[in-house]
Design a protein around this motif. Structure first.
Motif, mmCIF file in Angstrom:
data_model
loop_
_atom_site.group_PDB
_atom_site.id
_atom_site.type_symbol
_atom_site.label_atom_id
_atom_site.label_comp_id
_atom_site.label_asym_id
_atom_site.label_seq_id
_atom_site.Cartn_x
_atom_site.Cartn_y
_atom_site.Cartn_z
ATOM 1 N N ALA A 269 0.826 -1.210 0.000
ATOM 2 C CA ALA A 269 0.000 0.000 0.000
ATOM 3 C C ALA A 269 0.857 1.254 0.000
ATOM 4 C CB ALA A 269 -0.920 -0.004 1.221
ATOM 5 N N GLY A 270 0.218 2.372 -0.290
ATOM 6 C CA GLY A 270 0.864 3.670 -0.217
ATOM 7 C C GLY A 270 0.766 4.233 1.190
ATOM 8 N N HIS B 206 10.026 6.697 3.146
ATOM 9 C CA HIS B 206 10.514 7.360 1.920
ATOM 10 C C HIS B 206 10.309 6.522 0.661
ATOM 11 C CE1 HIS B 206 12.163 10.101 4.807
ATOM 12 N NE2 HIS B 206 13.084 9.254 5.223
ATOM 13 N N LEU B 207 9.540 5.445 0.772
ATOM 14 C CA LEU B 207 9.300 4.597 -0.400
ATOM 15 C C LEU B 207 8.636 5.372 -1.535
ATOM 16 C CD1 LEU B 207 9.411 1.699 -1.563
ATOM 17 C CD2 LEU B 207 7.199 1.286 -0.483
ATOM 18 N N TRP C 299 14.793 8.386 -3.460
ATOM 19 C CA TRP C 299 14.993 7.472 -2.342
ATOM 20 C C TRP C 299 14.151 6.212 -2.490
ATOM 21 C CZ3 TRP C 299 18.535 6.641 1.063
ATOM 22 C CH2 TRP C 299 19.363 7.684 1.487
ATOM 23 N N GLY C 300 12.990 6.349 -3.156
ATOM 24 C CA GLY C 300 12.102 5.210 -3.299
ATOM 25 C C GLY C 300 12.766 4.028 -3.972
ATOM 26 N N CYS C 301 13.610 4.290 -4.964
ATOM 27 C CA CYS C 301 14.298 3.204 -5.675
ATOM 28 C C CYS C 301 15.261 2.466 -4.752
ATOM 29 C CB CYS C 301 15.047 3.769 -6.878
ATOM 30 S SG CYS C 301 13.966 4.463 -8.144
ATOM 31 N N VAL D 32 0.812 2.950 -6.210
ATOM 32 C CA VAL D 32 2.031 2.218 -5.840
ATOM 33 C C VAL D 32 2.272 1.063 -6.807
ATOM 34 C CG1 VAL D 32 2.029 2.867 -3.407
ATOM 35 C CG2 VAL D 32 0.710 0.870 -4.148
ATOM 36 N N ALA D 33 1.626 1.113 -7.964
ATOM 37 C CA ALA D 33 1.711 -0.008 -8.909
ATOM 38 C C ALA D 33 3.119 -0.207 -9.444
ATOM 39 C CB ALA D 33 0.736 0.203 -10.067
ATOM 40 N N HIS D 34 3.847 0.883 -9.699
ATOM 41 C CA HIS D 34 5.178 0.757 -10.293
ATOM 42 C C HIS D 34 6.095 -0.079 -9.402
ATOM 43 C CE1 HIS D 34 8.786 1.794 -12.524
ATOM 44 N NE2 HIS D 34 9.346 2.179 -11.386
ATOM 45 N N HIS D 35 6.201 0.291 -8.123
ATOM 46 C CA HIS D 35 7.062 -0.458 -7.200
ATOM 47 C C HIS D 35 6.520 -1.863 -6.963
ATOM 48 C CE1 HIS D 35 9.831 2.687 -6.519
ATOM 49 N NE2 HIS D 35 9.114 3.409 -5.680
ATOM 50 N N GLY D 36 5.203 -1.989 -6.855
ATOM 51 C CA GLY D 36 4.619 -3.297 -6.599
ATOM 52 C C GLY D 36 4.890 -4.290 -7.718
#
Length: 375
Positions: free
Chosen positions: A12-13, A63-64, A69-71, A96-100
């Motif tokens: 989740a975000g 910081h996700l 920093w998220g990367c 949050v689809a990209h990271h998920g």
């Protein structure tokens, strides 16, 4: 499948007071009753009550959500997940689809994505069809819009309505009781698409008729300062209370006699469902999936979007007819209990998880499908 319970990562975000965040928390709370282990991971759970955060063992990855920093953080998250990888990843929203999807690729795990509302005209959404097993849409309206604008196949999208707790009941006789001033309210993230200016304009019309009514807006967001200025401009600021510092909407809704949903666009209206579950009569705009929930003049009132005049008329109709207001509130509560309970939502979601895991669907050869929308 082994005898060990299947595990699901709910990704989740940042948590805010909004329906999509309640959705994630309810899944995390109830999935264990269906023989599934779940972990809820997010960048920030500070808005969740500390006790609830501990009970659910929410894992925070600060910081996700930040661009750079998220990367770094998501790679650290990957290393932790490799120690005990989930069987399935459920991405809780497209934000949050990209990271998920990156985590799903790296872990070689199937994923599910939930769509709570509509893609904006300028959005570009990429669905990794190699690992995507299903998209959950919270209403038929969201599904139709997604199919029309992306070309995704019908069988990839499953409609599972958002659900709310229906166990807690407030005394329906408290609705428009004679011992106090009536309270008419709206709640949700204070964003432009939620249509709160039209709620304030309706409030001004009601007050202009000499009605003794208090109005409440519960929630926080980028439009708060504009809404406060509008209340001043309309000269109704003394009768409008803003309640921004909330962990959840339940107590604010319970203090209302009438709930208004003035949205210009709405997937299903989870906060509206919460109001109905508490027996509050609802006046909502006829947008998105709202008319799947509301039957006009039976389980609530439907009004055209952006129409403050008709919203004001319906507010005054309920103020003048307390018995009708209570009757609509009861009918709305029964509708939510039948069709939109949290148990139904979690049961159908758990069934979908098991269907995906049991079938062991073959990996789609196409690495990804990019669904692009013109600006």
């Amino acid at each position: 499948m082994s005898e060990i319970e299947p595990s699901v990562l709910l990704f989740a975000g940042p948590f805010a007071v909004r329906g999509s965040c309640s959705y994630s928390l309810r899944l995390a709370e109830h999935l264990s009753a269906y023989g599934l282990r779940s972990t809820l991971a997010c960048p920030d759970a500070g808005r969740v009550e500390p006790e609830r955060r501990r009970e659910l063992q929410i894992r925070e990855f600060s910081h996700l959500q930040l661009p750079l920093w998220g990367c770094v953080v998501v790679r650290m998250m990957l290393q932790q997940l490799k120690l005990d990888p989930p069987d399935l990843i459920h991405i809780q929203s497209r934000n949050v689809a990209h990271h998920g999807m990156w985590l799903a690729r790296e872990l070689k795990r199937p994923f599910v994505l939930t769509m709570h509302d509509y893609l904006q005209p300028w959005e570009r959404l990429a669905i990794d069809r190699r690992w995507c097993r299903r998209i959950i849409a919270v209403s038929e309206s969201v599904k139709r819009d997604l199919m029309r604008r992306t070309g995704l196949p019908d069988d990839l999208i499953t409609v599972i309505h958002s659900g709310v707790d229906t166990n807690e009941r407030k005394n329906e006789l408290s609705v428009l009781g004679t011992d106090r001033v009536p309270v008419v309210g709206a709640a949700g993230p204070l964003e432009e698409v939620k249509g709160f200016p039209f709620f304030l304009s309706a409030a001004a019309r009601v007050l202009a008729q000499g009605r003794d009514v208090e109005f409440v807006i519960a929630g926080a967001g980028p439009e708060e300062s504009k809404l406060r200025r509008l209340a001043l401009d309309l000269k109704i600021d003394s009768r409008v209370t803003f309640v921004p510092n909330l962990l959840e909407f339940g107590e604010a809704i319970a203090a209302m006699d009438i709930f208004c949903l003035p949205s210009l666009q709405q997937g299903i209206g989870t906060i509206m469902l919460e109001a109905m579950a508490l027996g509050r009569p609802v006046i909502a705009t006829r947008v998105g999936g709202v008319d799947r929930v509301i039957r006009n003049d039976e389980t609530g009132f439907l009004v055209p979007p952006s129409n403050s005049t008709e919203m004001a008329d319906r507010i005054m109709e309920l103020l003048d007819s307390p018995d009708k207001a209570r009757s609509i509130g009861r009918a709305g509560r029964l509708e939510v209990e039948r069709e939109f309970s949290v148990n139904q939502m979690v049961s159908r979601t758990a069934e979908l998880y098991r269907e995906i895991l049991d079938r062991k669907e073959p990996v789609v050869e196409t690495e990804s499908a990019i669904i692009q929308h013109a600006r």
